[in-house]
Scaffold this motif. Sequence first.
Motif, mmCIF file in Angstrom:
data_model
loop_
_atom_site.group_PDB
_atom_site.id
_atom_site.type_symbol
_atom_site.label_atom_id
_atom_site.label_comp_id
_atom_site.label_asym_id
_atom_site.label_seq_id
_atom_site.Cartn_x
_atom_site.Cartn_y
_atom_site.Cartn_z
ATOM 1 N N ASP A 204 0.720 -0.938 0.227
ATOM 2 C CA ASP A 204 0.217 -0.439 0.327
ATOM 3 C C ASP A 204 1.220 1.510 0.390
ATOM 4 N N VAL A 205 2.194 1.215 0.771
ATOM 5 C CA VAL A 205 2.964 2.129 0.518
ATOM 6 C C VAL A 205 3.505 2.361 -0.558
ATOM 7 N N CYS A 206 3.642 1.780 -0.962
ATOM 8 C CA CYS A 206 4.449 2.034 -2.386
ATOM 9 C C CYS A 206 3.298 2.483 -3.636
ATOM 10 N N ASP A 207 2.674 1.262 -3.483
ATOM 11 C CA ASP A 207 1.216 2.638 -4.510
ATOM 12 C C ASP A 207 1.178 3.925 -4.307
ATOM 13 N N GLN A 208 1.323 3.548 -3.043
ATOM 14 C CA GLN A 208 0.721 4.867 -2.558
ATOM 15 C C GLN A 208 2.025 6.404 -3.161
ATOM 16 N N VAL A 209 3.085 6.006 -3.337
ATOM 17 C CA VAL A 209 4.524 6.431 -3.845
ATOM 18 C C VAL A 209 4.238 6.874 -4.909
ATOM 19 N N VAL A 210 4.061 5.202 -6.141
ATOM 20 C CA VAL A 210 3.963 6.099 -7.411
ATOM 21 C C VAL A 210 2.555 6.414 -7.645
ATOM 22 N N ARG A 211 1.943 6.836 -7.360
ATOM 23 C CA ARG A 211 0.106 7.396 -7.747
ATOM 24 C C ARG A 211 0.569 8.681 -7.405
ATOM 25 N N SER A 212 1.306 8.857 -6.557
ATOM 26 C CA SER A 212 1.599 10.623 -6.436
ATOM 27 C C SER A 212 2.149 11.605 -7.010
ATOM 28 N N ARG A 213 1.535 12.618 -7.111
ATOM 29 C CA ARG A 213 2.999 13.724 -7.908
ATOM 30 C C ARG A 213 3.518 14.240 -6.737
ATOM 31 N N GLU A 214 3.483 14.234 -5.711
ATOM 32 C CA GLU A 214 4.269 14.685 -4.441
ATOM 33 C C GLU A 214 5.619 14.064 -4.462
ATOM 34 N N TRP A 215 5.400 12.851 -5.021
ATOM 35 C CA TRP A 215 6.825 11.920 -4.864
ATOM 36 C C TRP A 215 7.811 12.022 -6.811
ATOM 37 N N LEU A 216 8.807 12.417 -6.970
ATOM 38 C CA LEU A 216 9.401 12.329 -7.645
ATOM 39 C C LEU A 216 10.371 11.650 -8.686
ATOM 40 N N GLU A 217 10.873 11.788 -9.701
ATOM 41 C CA GLU A 217 12.285 10.522 -9.971
ATOM 42 C C GLU A 217 12.908 11.514 -10.241
ATOM 43 N N PRO A 218 14.626 10.984 -9.467
ATOM 44 C CA PRO A 218 15.390 11.679 -9.452
ATOM 45 C C PRO A 218 15.840 12.005 -11.179
ATOM 46 N N ASP A 219 15.751 12.829 -11.229
ATOM 47 C CA ASP A 219 16.219 14.010 -12.418
ATOM 48 C C ASP A 219 17.132 14.375 -12.236
ATOM 49 N N ALA A 220 17.633 15.175 -13.278
ATOM 50 C CA ALA A 220 19.498 15.951 -14.244
ATOM 51 C C ALA A 220 19.391 16.910 -12.167
ATOM 52 N N ARG A 221 18.192 17.682 -12.116
ATOM 53 C CA ARG A 221 18.515 18.251 -10.643
ATOM 54 C C ARG A 221 18.624 17.559 -9.805
ATOM 55 N N TRP A 222 17.940 16.464 -9.306
ATOM 56 C CA TRP A 222 18.494 15.922 -8.119
ATOM 57 C C TRP A 222 19.819 14.954 -8.201
ATOM 58 N N ARG A 223 20.175 14.723 -9.024
ATOM 59 C CA ARG A 223 21.650 13.939 -9.736
ATOM 60 C C ARG A 223 22.734 14.820 -9.566
ATOM 61 N N GLU A 224 22.290 16.217 -9.791
ATOM 62 C CA GLU A 224 23.563 16.946 -9.646
ATOM 63 C C GLU A 224 23.895 17.402 -7.998
ATOM 64 N N GLN A 225 22.811 17.580 -7.514
ATOM 65 C CA GLN A 225 23.318 18.286 -6.608
ATOM 66 C C GLN A 225 23.968 16.658 -5.683
ATOM 67 N N GLN A 226 23.902 15.520 -5.412
ATOM 68 C CA GLN A 226 24.504 14.504 -4.903
ATOM 69 C C GLN A 226 25.883 14.653 -5.430
ATOM 70 N N GLY A 227 26.275 15.257 -6.123
ATOM 71 C CA GLY A 227 27.944 15.552 -5.759
ATOM 72 C C GLY A 227 28.980 15.099 -7.304
ATOM 73 N N ASP A 228 30.043 15.148 -7.021
ATOM 74 C CA ASP A 228 30.963 14.914 -8.425
ATOM 75 C C ASP A 228 31.632 13.484 -7.411
ATOM 76 N N GLY A 229 31.279 12.633 -8.204
ATOM 77 C CA GLY A 229 31.988 11.134 -7.790
ATOM 78 C C GLY A 229 31.481 9.953 -7.133
ATOM 79 N N THR A 230 30.355 10.546 -7.280
ATOM 80 C CA THR A 230 28.936 9.505 -7.000
ATOM 81 C C THR A 230 28.122 8.579 -8.285
ATOM 82 N N ARG A 231 27.483 7.808 -7.911
ATOM 83 C CA ARG A 231 26.865 6.829 -8.892
ATOM 84 C C ARG A 231 26.076 7.789 -9.986
#
Length: 415
Positions: free
Chosen positions: A57-84
């Motif tokens: 039910d919690v997984c279902d809640q997350v995939v259907r909610s627009r308040e949970w986002l994909e780890p997009d380019a902006r988010w990935r850049e914030q993780q810093g150099d040297g990360t996967r």
Amino acid sequence: METLTTPPADRRFAVSLFSRLRTAKGQSNPFPVYAELRSRGAVAPAPWGGYLVTGFDVCDQVVRSREWLEPDARWREQQGDGTRWTAPSSREMSRTLPALNPPEHTWVRRSAGMFDRGSLDAMRGITERFTTRLLDNLAERLHDGEADFNALVAEELPVAVIGHWLGLPTADHPRLRELTHDQVFTQELLPSASQLALSDAATAELRTYFTGLVRERRARPGDDPVSRWISVWDGMESDRDKADEAVYFLSLFVLLAALETTTTLLSTTTLLLLEHSRQWDRLTIQPDLVPAAVEETLRYDPPTHVISRVASRDCELGGVEIRKDEMVHLLIGAAHRDPAKHEDPELFNMHRKPGHLAFSGGIHYCLGAPLARLEATTLLNQLVTRFPRLTLVRRPTWAPRVAFRRLLNLDVTLA
């Protein structure tokens, strides 16, 4: 929101479980590990930070909610150099449809315009013909004893179908399949440095291939999806280079999405039915159950076991406080066997009422789901009709992955 400190014991527990998942035994059967993790609650701390979600039910809640986002380019850049997340292959994937958030996601998804009822009907005949041809080859091999169903059929059907649809030369199919196997490592849960290097190299070669394809179709357009996407994007983007880049990312996404997970669905469906001989026998006399067998496979052992999302704001999930931009990994493989969702979840049962998240949900519901189902049902219908005595020779081996399941072999014979 106050930050909660994860108890060291919980973190150590999660670390030990993931160490077991990385073993050959854990990769062949991760479900006992999932059950132990689920016993700690629907949401548990991940060893590397963020959270693991095992409740359906919690997984279902997350995939259907627009308040949970994909780890997009902006988010990935914030993780810093040297990360996967900032590896070249990860940066490239951040610009494909599955990693986009609205409004970019909305534009790209609308531009794709694929696999509606009409286009699927048009692909039905070619899928049946390719399936027949591959099973003819399987029959020849089985005449001599045993054969690897995975190599001869499951690996070949998806690339034949999507390659035909995209208009790719047949001679290119083997290399594209190999590149896809390597590229997917950047989408894994915890890729090693060597796996990321393979993914980076494969991604670079795929970029060269598909940018060349877009240039070719722009110069000589035809009646194919790539040519249609060029026309659509020319109407959306005045800069021709940006339009071509968008079409490249669509083409790359379609290939990656169509090959890896569909191959696993085909091989896993066959494996599970051969392991459950009574249900295989039932299909041979009652083939109208084929769609139900495919849906139960998608629940019982889906091609993708992990979907990742990040919080758009501070929130609470399953009784756990999550900070904005923190990641949650939805362990779909575990959620599908949540006893709160399914009775006797460890039982493979074609008569079960469908209920799974194998194709995600909400705005990110898989565009290729209709095609994957078409390929799986077409193959299984022919397989149970032509090879009712098909038998498993030995247990298969699995690729060293957690998120993206992949059989390395599926050796069969005729009893």
